[in-house]
Design a protein around this motif. Structure first.
Motif, PDB file in Angstrom:
ATOM      1  N   ASP A   1      14.349  25.216  -4.044  1.00 40.52           N
ATOM      2  CA  ASP A   1      14.553  24.616  -5.353  1.00 40.52           C
ATOM      3  C   ASP A   1      13.518  23.500  -5.512  1.00 40.52           C
ATOM      4  O   ASP A   1      13.548  22.528  -4.762  1.00 40.52           O
ATOM      5  N   PRO A   2      12.596  23.624  -6.463  1.00 39.47           N
ATOM      6  CA  PRO A   2      11.537  22.620  -6.597  1.00 39.47           C
ATOM      7  C   PRO A   2      12.040  21.229  -6.955  1.00 39.47           C
ATOM      8  O   PRO A   2      11.331  20.241  -6.771  1.00 39.47           O
ATOM      9  N   ARG A   3      13.274  21.133  -7.435  1.00 36.01           N
ATOM     10  CA  ARG A   3      13.821  19.821  -7.794  1.00 36.01           C
ATOM     11  C   ARG A   3      14.198  18.998  -6.576  1.00 36.01           C
ATOM     12  O   ARG A   3      14.281  17.769  -6.647  1.00 36.01           O
ATOM     13  N   THR A   4      14.469  19.675  -5.454  1.00 39.38           N
ATOM     14  CA  THR A   4      14.923  18.965  -4.255  1.00 39.38           C
ATOM     15  C   THR A   4      14.161  19.471  -3.030  1.00 39.38           C
ATOM     16  O   THR A   4      14.762  20.029  -2.108  1.00 39.38           O
ATOM     17  N   PRO A   5      12.835  19.273  -2.975  1.00 38.61           N
ATOM     18  CA  PRO A   5      12.060  19.806  -1.843  1.00 38.61           C
ATOM     19  C   PRO A   5      12.488  19.227  -0.501  1.00 38.61           C
ATOM     20  O   PRO A   5      12.352  19.881   0.532  1.00 38.61           O
ATOM     21  N   ASP A   6      13.019  17.995  -0.497  1.00 38.37           N
ATOM     22  CA  ASP A   6      13.434  17.377   0.758  1.00 38.37           C
ATOM     23  C   ASP A   6      14.699  18.013   1.319  1.00 38.37           C
ATOM     24  O   ASP A   6      15.056  17.762   2.474  1.00 38.37           O
TER      25      ASP A   6
ATOM     26  N   PHE B   1      23.521  26.867  -0.012  1.00 36.27           N
ATOM     27  CA  PHE B   1      23.680  25.905   1.077  1.00 36.27           C
ATOM     28  C   PHE B   1      22.301  25.635   1.655  1.00 36.27           C
ATOM     29  O   PHE B   1      21.629  26.546   2.143  1.00 36.27           O
ATOM     30  N   PHE B   2      21.858  24.379   1.589  1.00 37.91           N
ATOM     31  CA  PHE B   2      20.507  24.012   2.008  1.00 37.91           C
ATOM     32  C   PHE B   2      20.461  23.561   3.466  1.00 37.91           C
ATOM     33  O   PHE B   2      21.454  23.081   4.015  1.00 37.91           O
ATOM     34  N   GLU B   3      19.273  23.688   4.080  1.00 44.89           N
ATOM     35  CA  GLU B   3      19.135  23.334   5.485  1.00 44.89           C
ATOM     36  C   GLU B   3      19.273  21.841   5.726  1.00 44.89           C
ATOM     37  O   GLU B   3      19.404  21.402   6.864  1.00 44.89           O
ATOM     38  N   SER B   4      19.293  21.038   4.675  1.00 46.87           N
ATOM     39  CA  SER B   4      19.607  19.620   4.808  1.00 46.87           C
ATOM     40  C   SER B   4      21.101  19.424   5.062  1.00 46.87           C
ATOM     41  O   SER B   4      21.543  18.327   5.370  1.00 46.87           O
ATOM     42  N   GLY B   5      21.874  20.508   4.912  1.00 50.01           N
ATOM     43  CA  GLY B   5      23.317  20.414   5.055  1.00 50.01           C
ATOM     44  C   GLY B   5      24.042  20.285   3.731  1.00 50.01           C
ATOM     45  O   GLY B   5      25.275  20.305   3.680  1.00 50.01           O
TER      46      GLY B   5
ATOM     47  N   LYS C   1      19.970  29.619 -12.715  1.00 50.22           N
ATOM     48  CA  LYS C   1      18.937  30.650 -12.689  1.00 50.22           C
ATOM     49  C   LYS C   1      17.792  30.344 -13.636  1.00 50.22           C
ATOM     50  O   LYS C   1      16.699  30.891 -13.482  1.00 50.22           O
ATOM     51  N   ALA C   2      18.029  29.448 -14.581  1.00 46.62           N
ATOM     52  CA  ALA C   2      16.974  29.076 -15.524  1.00 46.62           C
ATOM     53  C   ALA C   2      16.022  28.044 -14.932  1.00 46.62           C
ATOM     54  O   ALA C   2      15.030  27.675 -15.572  1.00 46.62           O
ATOM     55  N   THR C   3      16.294  27.575 -13.707  1.00 46.74           N
ATOM     56  CA  THR C   3      15.443  26.566 -13.087  1.00 46.74           C
ATOM     57  C   THR C   3      14.030  27.100 -12.884  1.00 46.74           C
ATOM     58  O   THR C   3      13.834  28.143 -12.269  1.00 46.74           O
ATOM     59  N   SER C   4      13.055  26.367 -13.373  1.00 46.65           N
ATOM     60  CA  SER C   4      11.659  26.793 -13.249  1.00 46.65           C
ATOM     61  C   SER C   4      11.150  26.564 -11.832  1.00 46.65           C
ATOM     62  O   SER C   4      11.401  25.529 -11.224  1.00 46.65           O
ATOM     63  N   GLY C   5      10.448  27.557 -11.286  1.00 47.05           N
ATOM     64  CA  GLY C   5       9.787  27.405 -10.002  1.00 47.05           C
ATOM     65  C   GLY C   5      10.613  27.741  -8.780  1.00 47.05           C
ATOM     66  O   GLY C   5      10.140  27.574  -7.654  1.00 47.05           O
ATOM     67  N   VAL C   6      11.845  28.223  -8.955  1.00 53.59           N
ATOM     68  CA  VAL C   6      12.650  28.627  -7.802  1.00 53.59           C
ATOM     69  C   VAL C   6      11.957  29.793  -7.091  1.00 53.59           C
ATOM     70  O   VAL C   6      11.517  30.735  -7.739  1.00 53.59           O
ATOM     71  N   GLU C   7      11.854  29.712  -5.759  1.00 53.81           N
ATOM     72  CA  GLU C   7      11.178  30.751  -4.983  1.00 53.81           C
ATOM     73  C   GLU C   7      12.140  31.420  -4.017  1.00 53.81           C
ATOM     74  O   GLU C   7      12.931  30.746  -3.364  1.00 53.81           O
ATOM     75  N   ILE C   8      12.082  32.727  -3.914  1.00 54.65           N
ATOM     76  CA  ILE C   8      12.769  33.454  -2.854  1.00 54.65           C
ATOM     77  C   ILE C   8      11.867  33.396  -1.621  1.00 54.65           C
ATOM     78  O   ILE C   8      10.672  33.661  -1.704  1.00 54.65           O
ATOM     79  N   VAL C   9      12.439  33.023  -0.484  1.00 57.01           N
ATOM     80  CA  VAL C   9      11.660  32.775   0.733  1.00 57.01           C
ATOM     81  C   VAL C   9      11.955  33.842   1.778  1.00 57.01           C
ATOM     82  O   VAL C   9      13.128  34.166   2.028  1.00 57.01           O
ATOM     83  N   ASP C  10      10.908  34.362   2.382  1.00 61.66           N
ATOM     84  CA  ASP C  10      11.054  35.291   3.503  1.00 61.66           C
ATOM     85  C   ASP C  10      11.140  34.451   4.771  1.00 61.66           C
ATOM     86  O   ASP C  10      10.137  33.922   5.251  1.00 61.66           O
ATOM     87  N   LEU C  11      12.338  34.311   5.315  1.00 58.70           N
ATOM     88  CA  LEU C  11      12.573  33.413   6.446  1.00 58.70           C
ATOM     89  C   LEU C  11      12.987  34.235   7.661  1.00 58.70           C
ATOM     90  O   LEU C  11      14.120  34.684   7.763  1.00 58.70           O
TER      91      LEU C  11
END
Length: 206
Positions: A39-44, A61-65, A72-82
């Motif tokens: 989510d580009p709004r919360t890169p940290d 659920f983010f890796e920050s915990g 879904k309308a959020t601009s710049g959301v990326e699906i990540v191959d992890l």
């Protein structure tokens, strides 16, 4: 080879590199196949695991915990191959969604009296602690943090250091993470303790 009939059903492209999935976890050869995003709004907050999907948002659920709803309308959301998720995201991905729905475990942080730093075991566990800095206890409970802290104070299944030195709860350090399933909480507890030690606080975690 183990296979479950449940799978991530691709529903289509929303825009650019943003994709839409129906969140049903698939297991192939014992490995959980999951969908991760940024989510580009919360890169940290790092990479997030998609727990479930509604018509308008992803529950992530983010890796920050932390956990949040990502529209879904959020601009710049990326699906990540992890290919190698962190231990925290791995625990989250392996936990069935029904366990998230009934999640009631909570991490909590207790401020300790500065005298706790004089305890030899506490001092040995915190060689990088700033002299005179905060002394903290990090725990995990199936109760509310408030009830668990009361139990510590009255000696019921109490951690020795909290019974002797516990001052108060510090919700600012933990409330954003709760509640979580036990399987996630037992990884989140040492993860949170490590993050607090990085700030050079003195931290005790059983």
């Amino acid at each position: 080879m183990e296979r479950e009939s449940r799978a991530l059903e691709f529903l289509g492209r929303v825009s650019g590199d943003t994709f839409l999935f129906r969140n049903e976890k698939a297991t192939i050869g014992g490995i959980v196949q999951a969908v991760y995003l940024k989510d580009p709004r919360t890169p940290d907050w790092g990479i997030g695991l998609v727990l479930r999907e509604s018509r308008e948002a992803w529950d992530v659920f983010f890796e920050s915990g932390r956990r949040r709803s990502v529209p879904k309308a959020t601009s710049g959301v990326e699906i990540v191959d992890l290919s190698s998720p962190s231990a925290l995201l791995s625990a989250a991905a392996a936990t069935p969604i029904r366990r998230w729905a009934r999640a009631h475990h909570n991490v909590y942080v207790v401020e300790l009296d500065p005298k706790a730093a004089e305890d030899p075991e506490f001092a040995a566990a915190n060689p990088e602690m700033i002299p005179g800095g905060l002394c903290l206890y990090v725990g995990l409970t199936g109760l509310s943090p408030e009830k668990r802290f009361r139990n510590h104070r009255r000696g019921h299944k109490a951690a020795r250091i909290v019974r002797r030195h516990g001052r108060r709860l510090l919700p600012a350090y933990y409330r954003q993470y709760n509640p979580v399933p036990f399987e996630v909480g037992r990884v989140l507890e040492p993860w949170l303790a490590a993050r607090l030690r990085e700030r050079r606080f003195g931290v005790w975690q059983n």
